[in-house]
Design a protein around this motif. Structure first.
Motif, short mmCIF file in Angstrom:
data_model
loop_
_atom_site.label_atom_id
_atom_site.label_comp_id
_atom_site.label_asym_id
_atom_site.label_seq_id
_atom_site.Cartn_x
_atom_site.Cartn_y
_atom_site.Cartn_z
N SER A 18 0.82 -1.21 0.00
CA SER A 18 0.00 0.00 0.00
C SER A 18 0.86 1.27 0.00
N ALA A 19 0.37 2.29 -0.68
CA ALA A 19 1.09 3.55 -0.82
C ALA A 19 1.32 4.18 0.54
N GLY A 20 2.48 4.75 0.73
CA GLY A 20 2.81 5.39 1.99
C GLY A 20 3.23 4.41 3.08
N ASP A 21 3.37 3.13 2.71
CA ASP A 21 3.71 2.09 3.68
C ASP A 21 4.97 1.33 3.25
N ASP A 22 5.41 0.43 4.13
CA ASP A 22 6.65 -0.31 3.90
C ASP A 22 6.52 -1.68 4.57
N ALA A 23 6.86 -2.74 3.83
CA ALA A 23 6.89 -4.09 4.39
C ALA A 23 8.18 -4.77 3.95
N GLU A 24 8.64 -5.74 4.73
CA GLU A 24 9.88 -6.46 4.43
C GLU A 24 9.57 -7.95 4.31
N LEU A 25 10.48 -8.67 3.66
CA LEU A 25 10.27 -10.10 3.38
C LEU A 25 11.50 -10.87 3.83
N LEU A 26 11.28 -11.94 4.61
CA LEU A 26 12.38 -12.75 5.13
C LEU A 26 12.09 -14.22 4.89
N LEU A 27 13.14 -15.01 4.66
CA LEU A 27 12.98 -16.45 4.45
C LEU A 27 13.80 -17.20 5.49
N PHE A 28 13.12 -18.12 6.21
CA PHE A 28 13.77 -18.94 7.24
C PHE A 28 13.66 -20.41 6.87
N ARG A 29 14.70 -21.17 7.24
CA ARG A 29 14.66 -22.63 7.11
C ARG A 29 14.34 -23.22 8.49
N ASP A 30 13.36 -24.12 8.51
CA ASP A 30 12.93 -24.72 9.78
C ASP A 30 14.06 -25.55 10.39
N ASN A 31 14.14 -25.55 11.71
CA ASN A 31 15.14 -26.35 12.42
C ASN A 31 14.69 -27.78 12.64
N GLY A 32 13.56 -28.17 12.06
CA GLY A 32 13.17 -29.58 12.10
C GLY A 32 11.95 -29.87 12.94
N ASN A 33 11.45 -28.87 13.67
CA ASN A 33 10.28 -29.13 14.52
C ASN A 33 8.97 -28.68 13.87
N GLY A 34 9.05 -28.08 12.67
CA GLY A 34 7.83 -27.70 11.95
C GLY A 34 7.13 -26.48 12.50
#
Ligand SMILES: [Ca+2]
Ligand SMILES: [Ca+2]
Ligand SMILES: [Ca+2]
Ligand SMILES: [Ca+2]
Length: 247
Positions: free
Chosen positions: A48-64
């Motif tokens: 949305s205009a006037g706003d800001d969001a970020e994107l991150l990618l994580f790998r699970d440590n095995g517990n889901g």
């Protein structure tokens, strides 16, 4: 924090449009699996205009479960409401894509469109099928050159440009140290996904031979993707602008 379970993601993009983040619920998490070694493609568009969001990618440590033991493997944090994108080569497993409201750059609710796909590396069918405006060139009015890098942590670069009437372009990818390829797309239905019939041209020459797409002379909006085929390489991407007699 809302968590959305997307199941196993393959080539077909999984799209979640018009999601939103608020001051009291400022993160969304999309959980998914991939089977085999894949390029994970993520895009965050229509912030949305006037706003800001970020994107991150994580790998699970095995517990889901999304928790502090998960490893951050990639992130995208552009300013204002610019699109975010991640193209990251990963192995079989469970992953979490987190969308964060960036508080200093946002006022109230932040809305966005999210997409994820998992494409096959080392394949000419392996181009990402998502279209974030990663590098915005705007309307070409003269020759433009860009230099960047393609590697296992950034398997695709996506450039946006447009041609006006009486304008054409020749596109060259060169100075390669490993094999990368290019393709040209027109997102006719403006859904930020590469659908059937939207690929205009591609060049997938082997090795470090330059890739070339020539004589594009229809006015309109375009996306140019640079895609890893094998290995890691810098590159030069040149847009040779010319004028045409036709409107
Ligand atoms: Ca975990
Ligand atoms: Ca951002
Ligand atoms: Ca499309
Ligand atoms: Ca090539």
């Amino acid at each position: 924090m809302a968590t959305f379970n997307l199941g196993t993601v393959g080539t077909t993009p999984v799209v979640r449009n018009n999601f939103s983040l608020t001051t009291s619920d400022p993160t969304d998490v999309f959980k998914f699996q991939i089977s085999g070694t894949k390029n994970i493609n993520l895009s965050l568009t229509d912030i949305s205009a006037g706003d800001d969001a970020e994107l991150l990618l994580f790998r699970d440590n095995g517990n889901g479960i999304f928790d502090s033991g998960d490893q951050l493997v990639n992130s995208s944090a552009n300013s204002r409401n610019r699109d975010e994108s991640i193209n990251d080569r990963e192995n079989t497993g469970t992953y979490f894509a987190q969308v964060r409201r960036f508080a200093p750059g946002s006022s109230g609710t932040v809305s966005y469109d999210f997409a994820v796909s998992a494409t096959t590396p080392n394949s000419t069918a392996g181009f990402s099928n998502l279209l974030p405006r990663e590098f915005e060139l705007g309307n070409l009015s003269a020759d433009v050159s860009r230099s960047s890098l393609i590697n296992d942590g950034d398997t695709t670069d996506t450039y946006q440009f447009s041609l006006g009437t009486f304008e054409g372009v020749n596109i060259t990818l060169n100075r390669l140290l490993a094999d990368a390829d290019i393709r040209l797309i027109r997102d006719f239905n403006n859904n930020r996904i590469v659908d059937a019939g939207e690929e205009i041209a591609r060049s997938t020459r082997g090795g470090t031979t330059a890739d070339v797409i020539s004589n594009i002379r229809q006015s309109g909006d375009y996306f140019l993707q640079v895609q890893q085929f094998t290995g890691n390489t810098g590159y030069d991407l040149t847009f040779d602008h010319f004028t045409t007699p036709e409107a």
